[in-house]
Design an enzyme around this catalytic site. Structure first.
Site, PDB file in Angstrom:
ATOM      1  N   ASN A  81     -48.527  19.622  53.647  1.00 48.41           N
ATOM      2  CA  ASN A  81     -48.501  19.693  55.114  1.00 48.41           C
ATOM      3  C   ASN A  81     -47.163  20.167  55.671  1.00 48.41           C
ATOM      4  OD1 ASN A  81     -50.689  16.808  55.658  1.00 48.41           O
ATOM      5  ND2 ASN A  81     -51.180  18.975  55.450  1.00 48.41           N
ATOM      6  N   ARG A 113     -58.820  20.383  64.912  1.00 48.53           N
ATOM      7  CA  ARG A 113     -60.023  21.028  65.444  1.00 48.53           C
ATOM      8  C   ARG A 113     -60.622  20.215  66.590  1.00 48.53           C
ATOM      9  NH1 ARG A 113     -63.130  21.564  60.037  1.00 48.53           N
ATOM     10  NH2 ARG A 113     -61.331  20.404  59.267  1.00 48.53           N
ATOM     11  N   TRP A 114     -60.551  18.890  66.478  1.00 46.38           N
ATOM     12  CA  TRP A 114     -61.034  18.017  67.548  1.00 46.38           C
ATOM     13  C   TRP A 114     -60.276  18.312  68.843  1.00 46.38           C
ATOM     14  CZ3 TRP A 114     -58.952  14.185  70.655  1.00 46.38           C
ATOM     15  CH2 TRP A 114     -59.852  13.283  71.255  1.00 46.38           C
ATOM     16  N   ASP A 128     -59.505  14.054  58.107  1.00 47.89           N
ATOM     17  CA  ASP A 128     -59.390  15.471  58.437  1.00 47.89           C
ATOM     18  C   ASP A 128     -60.106  15.783  59.747  1.00 47.89           C
ATOM     19  OD1 ASP A 128     -58.585  18.082  58.024  1.00 47.89           O
ATOM     20  OD2 ASP A 128     -60.315  18.597  56.783  1.00 47.89           O
ATOM     21  N   GLY A 129     -59.609  16.789  60.442  1.00 46.64           N
ATOM     22  CA  GLY A 129     -60.283  17.284  61.636  1.00 46.64           C
ATOM     23  C   GLY A 129     -59.584  16.995  62.947  1.00 46.64           C
ATOM     24  N   ASN A 130     -58.398  16.398  62.914  1.00 51.51           N
ATOM     25  CA  ASN A 130     -57.691  16.083  64.160  1.00 51.51           C
ATOM     26  C   ASN A 130     -57.395  17.336  64.985  1.00 51.51           C
ATOM     27  OD1 ASN A 130     -57.583  13.349  63.494  1.00 51.51           O
ATOM     28  ND2 ASN A 130     -55.578  13.516  62.528  1.00 51.51           N
ATOM     29  N   HIS A 160     -53.968  14.506  66.682  1.00 50.84           N
ATOM     30  CA  HIS A 160     -53.326  13.584  65.740  1.00 50.84           C
ATOM     31  C   HIS A 160     -53.107  12.210  66.383  1.00 50.84           C
ATOM     32  CE1 HIS A 160     -52.894  16.575  62.683  1.00 50.84           C
ATOM     33  NE2 HIS A 160     -52.100  17.338  63.401  1.00 50.84           N
ATOM     34  N   ARG A 211     -47.075  23.531  57.611  1.00 50.21           N
ATOM     35  CA  ARG A 211     -47.500  23.699  58.994  1.00 50.21           C
ATOM     36  C   ARG A 211     -46.308  24.071  59.876  1.00 50.21           C
ATOM     37  NH1 ARG A 211     -52.096  18.953  59.927  1.00 50.21           N
ATOM     38  NH2 ARG A 211     -53.365  19.522  58.104  1.00 50.21           N
ATOM     39  N   ARG A 255     -64.282  12.020  53.002  1.00 54.53           N
ATOM     40  CA  ARG A 255     -63.550  13.081  53.691  1.00 54.53           C
ATOM     41  C   ARG A 255     -64.326  13.467  54.937  1.00 54.53           C
ATOM     42  NH1 ARG A 255     -59.978  18.024  51.937  1.00 54.53           N
ATOM     43  NH2 ARG A 255     -59.578  18.850  54.002  1.00 54.53           N
ATOM     44  N   GLU A 303     -67.039   7.497  43.906  1.00 55.15           N
ATOM     45  CA  GLU A 303     -68.118   8.170  44.624  1.00 55.15           C
ATOM     46  C   GLU A 303     -67.498   8.897  45.820  1.00 55.15           C
ATOM     47  OE1 GLU A 303     -71.396   8.143  43.733  1.00 55.15           O
ATOM     48  OE2 GLU A 303     -70.836   6.993  41.939  1.00 55.15           O
TER      49      GLU A 303
END
EC number: 2.5.1.-
Length: 243
Positions: free
Chosen positions: A69, A25-26, A21-23, A38, A72, A189, A208
């Protein structure tokens, strides 16, 4: 196939699953479109796969595209599908050369024929490889997977191949997309979000979890190593009490 969840004390994870996750926002933090992120995230996958053998990771499962997804924008979805086709075409030879075996999980019905053909080819070409077992979740959702598995199970009951009284918690996993894989020991994550987003719902019952702030394009092999080391220090009792 029954799955033994027990890991040896102090050992690292054998199966790591990652919600990448975070592509977007990056990319936005750099003033670039989300698809730029992405593409950066896709390049990061190679580094992580290459790091797995030295960390003792035999199975790596990555969440590439969820059933949600599709909500989007059409531009982003189309760009992601193009990225998947390009990634598979570009990486097939390198993955095979490194002895990686690739599997895809998820519902392929909504995917285009060219992408499905590339997926089939990659699976077939790496079928005999015994290195890292890379599973790519594409158009995947945990609830959707359980629903599809339940339909297959119900069909077997209706057609007399399975008795209702024989159905227990060891039965359903034989119908899941991941039926040939062990359950994940560690689920990571990235991006600071602390939710599982419909990923491996059945399989991660005793996994975990690590929720980290790093955005996926910034995730490194060194951070993966640190998380594996942290996992090895955990006392995993699976509901039991040690005396």
């Amino acid at each position: 196939m029954a799955k033994d969840p027990v890991s040896a004390p102090g050992s690292g994870p054998r199966h790591v699953a990652i919600i990448m996750d975070g592509n977007g926002r990056w990319a936005q933090a750099r003033g670039r479109p989300r698809l730029f992120g992405h593409h950066a995230g896709a390049r990061r996958v190679r580094e992580v796969v290459e790091a797995c053998p030295q960390l003792g990771i035999k199975y790596l499962t990555i969440f590439a595209f969820s059933t949600e997804n599709w909500k989007r924008t059409q531009v982003e979805v189309a760009g992601l599908m193009s990225l998947f086709r390009r990634y598979i075409a570009k990486e097939t030879r390198a993955l095979h050369a490194r002895g990686v075996r690739v599997r895809f999980i998820g519902d392929r019905v909504r995917l285009d024929a060219k992408l499905i053909a590339l997926m089939d080819t990659l699976e077939e070409q790496t079928r005999e490889n015994d290195g890292v077992q890379l599973t790519i979740a594409l158009n995947y959702g945990g609830r959707d997977e359980v629903a599809r598995a339940t339909r297959r199970l119900a069909r077997d009951v209706a057609e007399g191949r399975l008795k209702p009284e024989d159905v227990d918690e060891e039965t359903l996993p034989r119908y899941l997309d991941t039926r040939v894989l062990p359950d994940p020991d560690l689920v990571i994550r990235t991006s600071g979000e602390a939710r599982i987003s419909n990923f491996l719902l059945w399989q991660s019952a005793y996994s975990e979890y690590e929720f980290i702030d790093t955005l996926w394009p910034d995730f490194t092999a060194e951070e993966l190593a640190r998380l594996c080391q942290s996992y090895g220090s955990r006392d995993r009792r699976f509901g039991a009490v040690t005396v």
